[in-house]
Design an enzyme around this catalytic site. Structure first.
Site, PDB file in Angstrom:
ATOM      1  N   LYS A   1       0.784  -1.176  -0.064  1.00  0.00           N
ATOM      2  CA  LYS A   1      -0.002  -0.031  -0.134  1.00  0.00           C
ATOM      3  C   LYS A   1       0.908   1.153  -0.005  1.00  0.00           C
ATOM      4  O   LYS A   1       1.457   1.661   0.880  1.00  0.00           O
ATOM      5  CB  LYS A   1      -0.870   0.023   1.425  1.00  0.00           C
ATOM      6  CG  LYS A   1      -1.730   1.172   1.066  1.00  0.00           C
ATOM      7  CD  LYS A   1      -2.358   1.706   2.761  1.00  0.00           C
ATOM      8  CE  LYS A   1      -1.909   2.890   3.031  1.00  0.00           C
ATOM      9  NZ  LYS A   1      -1.957   4.132   2.176  1.00  0.00           N
TER      10      LYS A   1
ATOM     11  N   GLU B   1       9.610   1.910  10.987  1.00  0.00           N
ATOM     12  CA  GLU B   1      10.668   3.136  10.781  1.00  0.00           C
ATOM     13  C   GLU B   1       9.700   4.417  10.950  1.00  0.00           C
ATOM     14  O   GLU B   1       9.206   4.706   9.894  1.00  0.00           O
ATOM     15  CB  GLU B   1      11.314   2.779   9.353  1.00  0.00           C
ATOM     16  CG  GLU B   1      12.089   3.865   8.843  1.00  0.00           C
ATOM     17  CD  GLU B   1      13.137   4.620   9.680  1.00  0.00           C
ATOM     18  OE1 GLU B   1      13.731   4.033  10.528  1.00  0.00           O
ATOM     19  OE2 GLU B   1      13.275   5.807   9.374  1.00  0.00           O
TER      20      GLU B   1
ATOM     21  N   CYS C   1      13.232  11.378   7.032  1.00  0.00           N
ATOM     22  CA  CYS C   1      13.408  10.958   8.091  1.00  0.00           C
ATOM     23  C   CYS C   1      14.832  11.218   8.975  1.00  0.00           C
ATOM     24  O   CYS C   1      15.107  11.338   9.985  1.00  0.00           O
ATOM     25  CB  CYS C   1      13.082   9.433   8.381  1.00  0.00           C
ATOM     26  SG  CYS C   1      12.141   8.864   7.450  1.00  0.00           S
TER      27      CYS C   1
ATOM     28  N   GLU D   1       9.739  16.340  15.654  1.00  0.00           N
ATOM     29  CA  GLU D   1       9.972  16.241  14.227  1.00  0.00           C
ATOM     30  C   GLU D   1       8.992  17.086  13.492  1.00  0.00           C
ATOM     31  O   GLU D   1       7.808  17.197  13.841  1.00  0.00           O
ATOM     32  CB  GLU D   1       9.915  14.755  13.630  1.00  0.00           C
ATOM     33  CG  GLU D   1      10.113  14.808  12.362  1.00  0.00           C
ATOM     34  CD  GLU D   1      10.028  13.180  11.802  1.00  0.00           C
ATOM     35  OE1 GLU D   1       8.853  12.494  12.092  1.00  0.00           O
ATOM     36  OE2 GLU D   1      11.180  12.870  11.297  1.00  0.00           O
TER      37      GLU D   1
HETATM   38  C1  UN1 Z   1      14.458   8.965   4.798  1.00  0.00           C
HETATM   39  O1  UN1 Z   1      15.295   9.829   5.140  1.00  0.00           O
HETATM   40  O2  UN1 Z   1      13.451   8.846   4.807  1.00  0.00           O
HETATM   41  O3  UN1 Z   1      20.180   8.485   3.748  1.00  0.00           O
HETATM   42  C2  UN1 Z   1      15.324   8.118   3.795  1.00  0.00           C
HETATM   43  C3  UN1 Z   1      19.305   9.194   2.974  1.00  0.00           C
HETATM   44  C4  UN1 Z   1      18.285   8.436   1.751  1.00  0.00           C
HETATM   45  C5  UN1 Z   1      17.477   7.704   2.625  1.00  0.00           C
HETATM   46  C6  UN1 Z   1      16.492   8.473   3.286  1.00  0.00           C
HETATM   47  N1  UN1 Z   1      19.539   7.600   1.199  1.00  0.00           N
HETATM   48  O4  UN1 Z   1      19.270  10.145   2.983  1.00  0.00           O
END
Ligand code: UN1
Length: 497
Positions: A177, A252, A286, A387
């Site tokens: 999804k 995550e 993230c 965040e």
């Molecule tokens: C994310 O931050 O949601 O390390 C993933 C990075 C990418 C992956 C980030 N290769 O910034």
């Protein structure tokens, strides 16, 4: 304007409309009257069909030799290479980040596909000596069955690839999804897999809301694992429901990632890193750097250079040349950013630049926000703890290296962290003391590569890692096999003394 393209669900190898016949529009966040396509607004009924198809396909797929599964993934990787530019453009159009970045996102899926293709000839277990004579033992991986994957919009191809490809190489089948804000990139990834020869039913896609699609997937008795990347609130809900149904759950979630800049750092290098870390992907990662923990001796020159450079950043449609920062994903995210900027001001932080949505002709019709920097931020302020997921950087001054590490660790999350210093001893101490799943020395908080584990400590996750060979552990069960060829009964722990 021509009618937008209709995207159906993929169930058992067929593209089918959802049962209740409702759709939703996928809009370009840089220009909201640009509709990329309409997608199925599905429900539990469609989820049940997709899980049944995945369950049926599982019986065959798990018996396909893993190197042959790998050959299909290898072919998919090659197709993604051929289609990279096309898929990157689709991605910028559907979620806004600039073309350089969306090319990187597709590349991450390509890297993952080649890497997991190779795993088809490894999938290593252990062989180890027995405590008894004439007895052999080994551990082998088994697939779980049907995997439910719930993926976000900010890395709409890379993150699905982190989940989908390890799941497939082990022999699982999946129902995915994708995020409703950017489903097309997941479709593109799956299209490459289908064109590479993944059999019908092995990969299924059902689009729609979290409550109508995500939750039924989580509750379905045949779904063995839910792998989720997204908000903390949703992650907690998934963990609760998953526990009731005894599901494997991998989460995550958020980050509040710091970049520490010590007084001995190369400031030009640090400025480049902080800008990329904070405003790359419009801060919607993230791994975004949302805190700059700077030694007091360098706060001023650092802030001055950062503001000068930030003011030069061009915010706009990521498909246009010369644009550095794209839009926020939607109105809700734009409102969240505005709200946090207000909170920061009320808390007494000082705004150095940005601080408002961008309107006017150049920005009409998109969710644009000016890259924003706060200074005089205290470690306990909400803008330093929560965040934001937008282009907002908080500068927190500190007086020592020890204080910098303490402040860096003093948040509920633990995904990524970084330090700029020329002192090798400090760099190693930082590497040891920063309690995050990823640490960078003299580089920003973003830039993870696919062959290392990705994930975080504390509130960021629930102890699992994606990407790297570790991703295989999420999507397999271990089976320990003992073969006694002595011809007699040998009792472990009893007959060996
Ligand atoms: C994310 O931050 O949601 O390390 C993933 C990075 C990418 C992956 C980030 N290769 O910034």
């Amino acid at each position: 304007m021509s009618e937008p393209r209709v995207f159906n669900n993929l169930i058992g190898g067929e593209w089918v409309a959802c049962k209740r016949g409702k759709t939703f529009a996928n809009r370009n966040p840089a220009q909201t009257d640009d509709i990329i396509g309409v997608f199925q607004d599905s429900t539990a009924e469609d989820v049940a069909d997709a899980v049944a198809a995945a369950q049926a396909a599982y019986a065959l797929w798990r018996r396909v030799p893993a190197p042959r599964r790998g050959a299909i993934l290898f072919r998919a990787a090659q197709l993604l290479v051929e289609r990279k530019e096309l898929y990157a453009r689709d991605m910028t159009r559907e979620m806004g980040k600039i073309l350089h970045e969306t090319r990187g996102d597709v590349q991450e899926a390509i890297d993952m596909a080649f890497f997991m293709a190779g795993e088809g000839r490894r999938l290593y277990g252990q062989t180890t000596p027995s405590e008894l004579p004439n007895k052999f033992q080994m551990s082998v991986r088994m697939p779980l069955g049907v995997c439910g994957l719930i993926t976000p919009w900010n890395f709409p191809m890379a993150i699905p690839s982190w989940k989908l490809l390890p799941a497939l190489i082990v022999g699982n089948t999946v129902v995915i999804k994708p995020a409703s804000d950017a489903p097309l990139s997941a479709f593109n990834l799956v299209q490459a897999l289908i064109d590479a020869g993944v059999p019908p039913g092995v990969v299924n896609i059902v689009t729609g809301s979290g409550s109508q699609v995500g939750e039924p997937l989580l509750r379905h008795p045949e779904v063995k694992i839910i792998s989720f990347t997204g908000s903390t609130a949703t992650g907690h809900q998934i963990a609760r429901i998953g526990a009731e149904h005894q599901k494997h759950v991998s989460l995550e979630m958020g980050g509040k990632n710091p970049i520490i800049v010590m007084e001995d750092a190369d400031l030009d290098l640090a400025v480049d890193g902080v800008l990329w870390g904070a405003f790359g992907t419009t801060g919607q990662r993230c791994t975004a750097a949302s805190r700059l923990i700077a030694h007091r001796d360098v706060v001023e020159p650092l802030a001055e250079r950062l503001v000068a450079r930030t003011n030069q950043l061009k915010v706009g449609n990521g498909l246009e040349a010369g644009i550095d920062v794209g839009p926020c994903i939607n109105q809700g995210q734009l409102d969240t950013v505005s709200e946090y900027v207000k909170i920061g001001q009320e808390e007494g932080a000082r705004l150095l630049c940005g601080g408002q949505p961008l309107r006017g002709d150049a920005h009409a019709g998109g969710f644009f926000y000016a890259p924003t920097i706060f200074i005089d931020v205290r470690r306990d302020m909400r803008i330093a703890q929560e965040e934001i997921f937008g282009p907002v950087l908080s500068i927190i001054p500190v007086d020592s290296f020890e204080e910098a590490i303490e402040v860096a660790n003093d948040v509920p999350y633990g995904l990524s962290s970084a330090i700029y210093t020329r002192d090798v001893n400090r760099a190693f101490v930082a590497m040891q003391e920063l309690y995050t799943g990823i640490v960078y020395i003299n580089a920003p908080t973003i830039g993870a590569e696919i062959h290392l584990p990705f994930g975080g400590t504390k509130g960021t996750g629930n102890g699992h890692r994606e990407s790297g060979p570790q991703a295989l552990d999420l999507f397999s069960e271990w089976k320990s096999v003992y073969i006694d060829y002595s011809g007699g009964l040998q009792r472990a722990q009893i007959d060996n003394t």
